[in-house]
Design an enzyme around this catalytic site. Structure first.
Site, PDB file in Angstrom:
ATOM      1  CG  ASP A 130      -2.017  -0.958   1.207  1.00 29.09           C
ATOM      2  OD1 ASP A 130      -2.011  -1.825   0.306  1.00 29.09           O
ATOM      3  OD2 ASP A 130      -2.905  -0.877   2.069  1.00 29.09           O
ATOM      4  CG  ASP A 131       0.196   3.760   2.402  1.00 31.03           C
ATOM      5  OD1 ASP A 131      -0.976   3.538   2.050  1.00 31.03           O
ATOM      6  OD2 ASP A 131       0.559   3.834   3.590  1.00 31.03           O
ATOM      7  CG  HIS A 154      -4.231   2.618  -0.504  1.00 30.14           C
ATOM      8  ND1 HIS A 154      -5.088   1.887   0.280  1.00 30.14           N
ATOM      9  CD2 HIS A 154      -3.317   3.151   0.360  1.00 30.14           C
ATOM     10  CE1 HIS A 154      -4.713   1.978   1.554  1.00 30.14           C
ATOM     11  NE2 HIS A 154      -3.645   2.748   1.636  1.00 30.14           N
ATOM     12  CG  HIS A 199      -3.652   7.083   2.800  1.00 27.08           C
ATOM     13  ND1 HIS A 199      -3.972   6.938   4.130  1.00 27.08           N
ATOM     14  CD2 HIS A 199      -3.159   5.894   2.401  1.00 27.08           C
ATOM     15  CE1 HIS A 199      -3.685   5.705   4.519  1.00 27.08           C
ATOM     16  NE2 HIS A 199      -3.183   5.043   3.485  1.00 27.08           N
ATOM     17  CG  HIS A 245       2.376   0.077   4.215  1.00 26.93           C
ATOM     18  ND1 HIS A 245       2.186  -0.848   5.224  1.00 26.93           N
ATOM     19  CD2 HIS A 245       1.197   0.736   4.067  1.00 26.93           C
ATOM     20  CE1 HIS A 245       0.936  -0.736   5.672  1.00 26.93           C
ATOM     21  NE2 HIS A 245       0.320   0.212   4.985  1.00 26.93           N
TER      22      HIS A 245
HETATM   23 NI    NI Z   1      -2.563   3.108   3.407  1.00 28.13          NI
END
Ligand code: NI
Length: 369
Positions: free
Chosen positions: A179-180, A229, A233, A320
């Site tokens: 993620d991210d 995602h 955020h 991540h």
């Molecule tokens: Ni996230």
């Protein structure tokens, strides 16, 4: 007289002479034309003779109406028709026109000269070109008008076929998810995945895609799954359902613009979601069954142990790709999982191998056999 004999009479004598069968000039003579556009004055009584030689007193008999590509028409002497056709005129209006197709399947007839302009405005020469093939997340294929595609794409369909799962459904598998990103450690993770022929899913944040477009494109080119995602955020449950769906669409549009791929799955930031948002987004929501807490520990050993101490068939593992320690951990996790007999697949591959596809609007934290 009809044979052309002339006499001059006084005006007030005209009716009297007419009673005797004398005629005025235009009752005796007429103008005739040939197919080259020549004309001459002849006696009406000789008309049949002239007609026999290809002349006519009706100008229209000697001319043909031709049509230009811009819709104008011209009367051309019959002898010059061939030359005019060779010069780009047409015998029928239909030949001067072209049938075009709109992106929604509407048909439109335009003059040939207008075709190029219409093609730049989203018209197509054939119905085939006005169609596009789209693919559902589980690989179903459908041909739709281009104008209809948008609505399907918003529902998680894609213009590119989903990667065919080569996963063996009877062997254990897990889905690594990151993620991210994308970020500065994405390349290191991709290097490792490539080295071992492993696949993973990257849940990307829309507002990072410009800065890390190279990494994003590499994810696409190496056959990784790219998921959404959110744009920045945002915790989606702080938005109403349609605003959340728009946030997801904006992100997916950007990914599509950069890679030609449209994300088919969503990882909601903070794992925060509800039924209204899932349904408005029209995509499967992917949570996790193994939380490595890599963002918190920033420690490769800890991340490695979090995976290897609990991993089971069908797990979705959360990491991540914006932390250096995570990239270090991945270099150990990938070979260790393979060593234990796990296939490393994307989320959608696991869904397709295990469930025959993931369902839009549903949430998954694992995809067990
Ligand atoms: Ni996230």
């Amino acid at each position: 007289m009809p044979d052309g004999r002339e006499i001059a009479v006084r005006s007030d004598d005209v009716p009297r002479w007419q009673d005797k069968g004398w005629l005025q000039w235009d009752q005796v003579y007429t103008v005739i034309y040939n197919s080259q556009g020549e004309n001459r004055e002849v006696l009406r009584i000789d008309l049949d003779l002239w007609r026999g030689q290809g002349w006519s007193d009706n100008i229209a008999d000697m001319q043909t109406t031709l049509f230009a590509d811009d819709g104008s028409r011209a009367a051309v002497w019959n002898d010059y028709v061939e030359d005019s056709l060779a010069g780009g005129l047409h015998l029928t209006e239909a030949e001067a026109q072209t049938l075009l197709y709109g992106a929604d399947g509407t048909e439109m007839t335009v003059w040939n000269a207008e075709v190029e302009a219409y093609l730049t405005q989203g018209f197509y020469r054939t119905p085939e070109e006005a169609h596009t093939v789209i693919y559902s997340p589980d690989g179903a294929e459908m041909t739709v008008w281009r104008a209809e595609a948008e609505a399907y794409l918003a529902q998680g369909w894609s213009e590119t076929p989903p990667a065919r799962s080569t996963a063996d459904p009877n062997r254990p598998m897990v889905a690594l998810t990151f993620d991210d990103g994308p970020g500065p450690y994405t390349d290191k993770i991709l290097n490792c995945l490539e080295k071992y022929g492993a696949k993973a899913t990257f849940y990307v944040v829309g507002n990072r895609l410009g800065t890390y477009s190279k990494q994003l494109k590499r994810e696409a080119e190496t056959g990784m799954e790219i998921g959404c995602h959110s744009w920045s955020h945002t915790q989606l449950t702080t938005l109403n359902a349609s605003a959340a769906a728009n946030d997801i669409k904006r992100t997916n549009d950007r990914v599509n613009e950069l890679t030609g791929i449209r994300p088919a799955t969503v990882r909601p930031p903070y794992g925060s979601h509800n039924a209204a948002i899932r349904s408005a987004a029209g995509a499967p929501f992917i949570l996790w069954s193994v939380d490595t807490l890599d963002w918190k520990t920033r420690n490769a050993d800890s991340t490695y142990n979090a995976v290897m101490n609990s991993v089971k068939d069908g797990d979705i593992i959360l990491m991540h790709d914006i932390h250096s320690a995570t990239a270090d951990a991945v270099e150990r996790i990938v070979p260790a999982l393979i060593e234990r007999g796990f296939q490393l697949v994307t989320v959608s591959e696991m869904g397709s191998a295990r469930k025959g596809g993931l369902t839009a609007g549903s949430a998954y934290s694992s995809i067990r056999p």
